[in-house]
Design an enzyme around this catalytic site. Structure first.
Site, PDB file in Angstrom:
ATOM      1  N   SER A  10      60.257  23.428  95.693  1.00 25.60           N
ATOM      2  CA  SER A  10      60.814  22.464  96.638  1.00 25.60           C
ATOM      3  C   SER A  10      61.164  23.090  97.979  1.00 25.60           C
ATOM      4  O   SER A  10      61.327  22.381  98.979  1.00 25.60           O
ATOM      5  CB  SER A  10      62.058  21.785  96.044  1.00 25.60           C
ATOM      6  OG  SER A  10      63.065  22.747  95.769  1.00 25.60           O
ATOM      7  N   ASP A  58      61.798  21.570  84.649  1.00 26.27           N
ATOM      8  CA  ASP A  58      63.105  22.219  84.687  1.00 26.27           C
ATOM      9  C   ASP A  58      63.037  23.454  83.795  1.00 26.27           C
ATOM     10  O   ASP A  58      62.935  23.337  82.570  1.00 26.27           O
ATOM     11  CB  ASP A  58      64.192  21.255  84.196  1.00 26.27           C
ATOM     12  CG  ASP A  58      65.593  21.854  84.238  1.00 26.27           C
ATOM     13  OD1 ASP A  58      65.727  23.068  84.508  1.00 26.27           O
ATOM     14  OD2 ASP A  58      66.558  21.113  83.994  1.00 26.27           O
ATOM     15  N   SER A 136      61.424  38.367  91.182  1.00 26.44           N
ATOM     16  CA  SER A 136      62.779  38.830  90.913  1.00 26.44           C
ATOM     17  C   SER A 136      63.517  38.971  92.239  1.00 26.44           C
ATOM     18  O   SER A 136      63.485  38.079  93.073  1.00 26.44           O
ATOM     19  CB  SER A 136      62.726  40.151  90.138  1.00 26.44           C
ATOM     20  OG  SER A 136      64.023  40.601  89.824  1.00 26.44           O
ATOM     21  N   TYR A 151      74.452  37.663  89.472  1.00 28.38           N
ATOM     22  CA  TYR A 151      73.103  37.475  90.005  1.00 28.38           C
ATOM     23  C   TYR A 151      72.278  38.742  89.809  1.00 28.38           C
ATOM     24  O   TYR A 151      71.138  38.694  89.347  1.00 28.38           O
ATOM     25  CB  TYR A 151      73.170  37.106  91.486  1.00 28.38           C
ATOM     26  CG  TYR A 151      71.805  36.958  92.134  1.00 28.38           C
ATOM     27  CD1 TYR A 151      71.007  35.846  91.867  1.00 28.38           C
ATOM     28  CD2 TYR A 151      71.309  37.939  92.991  1.00 28.38           C
ATOM     29  CE1 TYR A 151      69.761  35.709  92.444  1.00 28.38           C
ATOM     30  CE2 TYR A 151      70.064  37.811  93.576  1.00 28.38           C
ATOM     31  CZ  TYR A 151      69.290  36.692  93.300  1.00 28.38           C
ATOM     32  OH  TYR A 151      68.052  36.569  93.867  1.00 28.38           O
ATOM     33  N   SER A 154      71.199  39.118  86.248  1.00 28.05           N
ATOM     34  CA  SER A 154      70.103  38.233  85.846  1.00 28.05           C
ATOM     35  C   SER A 154      68.765  38.768  86.323  1.00 28.05           C
ATOM     36  O   SER A 154      67.754  38.677  85.622  1.00 28.05           O
ATOM     37  CB  SER A 154      70.341  36.813  86.378  1.00 28.05           C
ATOM     38  OG  SER A 154      70.148  36.737  87.791  1.00 28.05           O
ATOM     39  N   LYS A 155      68.743  39.340  87.523  1.00 29.16           N
ATOM     40  CA  LYS A 155      67.491  39.862  88.063  1.00 29.16           C
ATOM     41  C   LYS A 155      67.133  41.214  87.450  1.00 29.16           C
ATOM     42  O   LYS A 155      65.946  41.514  87.257  1.00 29.16           O
ATOM     43  CB  LYS A 155      67.590  39.968  89.587  1.00 29.16           C
ATOM     44  CG  LYS A 155      67.668  38.617  90.289  1.00 29.16           C
ATOM     45  CD  LYS A 155      66.439  37.767  89.996  1.00 29.16           C
ATOM     46  CE  LYS A 155      66.397  36.497  90.821  1.00 29.16           C
ATOM     47  NZ  LYS A 155      65.166  35.705  90.585  1.00 29.16           N
TER      48      LYS A 155
END
Length: 294
Positions: A10, A58, A136, A151, A154-155
């Protein structure tokens, strides 16, 4: 014609990547979580007379992933290139950041790419060919900044998963690349700054002012971010070039940061980071109740 499936299209890197592949005549499945947010992508595609498919997907929902990938493959055939681009960012202190936000980060940034890989790998293995590009972040390769631990975690987890996946699927002819962009003018880059400001702990908690200080720093960083079209070209190149290293930094700032950090400890890095941050955001606030400087 290469069949490319991209998540998170998006805005930002995902949008630019979808257009970049479509310009080459590839069959592009530019996935979005909310179809209403695909207006800019579709407008730009029409302006260039580009053809692309915009499925709803999603990455945090097993059923959504299965339905979207099944529909794509049933109608158009197997996916040649998967680009795991969808991602979000929340900042907050490790002690007080709401755990539901932390879990959402992991669901999107780590479990999402894994869901997508599992959905496309059976056909890739059966055909003996395919490419998975995990987008990533430099944050997954460098030291974590204050309030950025979730964050970065997570990466970093996505990077570790990419390594294992690389070794596991390589014998089947499937290639895995983990791109690590630095600062790009994406929604996630702008959102990290805005989110830090909007998501600051309320009241006068122990981290409120420090979090606000980080938001000011991130705002300055976002102002100097590079064009997402540059990152999109790196994605296309990684999909094409079998010699692309598993871990590939994207952007001059990412390359410079990794060179600088070679052999540097966290204890050596942190004072330098704080000095840079203070040059942009002003002095870091003292913790509540800390003794005043003499």
């Amino acid at each position: 014609m290469t069949a490319v499936l991209i998540t998170g299209c998006s805005s930002g890197i995902g949008l630019e990547t979808a257009l970049a592949f479509a310009r080459r005549g590839d069959r592009v499945h530019a996935c979005v979580r909310e179809p209403a947010r695909a207006e800019e992508l579709l407008r730009r595609a029409r302006a260039e007379d580009l053809t692309l498919d915009v499925p709803r997907l999603d990455v945090t929902d097993d059923a959504s992933v299965t339905a979207a990938v099944t529909a794509v493959t049933d109608r158009h055939g197997p996916v040649d290139v998967l680009v795991n681009n969808a991602g979000i960012d929340h900042t907050g202190p490790a002690e007080t950041m709401p755990l539901d936000q932390a879990r959402t980060l992991m669901e999107t940034n780590f479990w999402g790419p894994l869901r997508m890989a599992r959905a496309v790998l059976p056909r890739m293995r059966a055909r003996g060919t395919g490419v998975i590009v995990n987008v990533s972040s430099l944050a997954g390769r460098t030291f974590a900044v204050p309030h950025g631990g979730f964050y970065a975690a997570s990466k970093a987890a996505l990077g570790a998963l990419s390594e294992a996946l690389y070794a596991e699927v390589r014998p089947f002819g499937v290639r895995v690349v983990c791109l690590e962009p630095g600062s790009f003018a994406s929604a996630i880059q702008r959102g990290s700054a805005a989110g830090a400001a909007a998501g600051r702990p309320s009241g006068s908690g122990p981290y409120t002012e420090d979090h606000a200080w980080l938001a000011r720093f991130l705002t300055h960083v976002a102002e100097g971010a590079a064009d997402c079209a540059e990152a999109a070209q790196a994605v296309v190149a990684a999909a094409d070039d079998a010699g692309t290293p598993l871990h590939t930094p994207v952007g001059k700032d990412a390359e410079a940061a990794l060179r600088f950090l070679a052999g540097v400890s966290y204890e050596q890095w942190l004072p330098r980071f704080l000095e840079q941050a203070e040059s942009l955001a002003g002095p870091r606030p003292a913790p509540p109740g800390a003794p005043a400087a003499e």
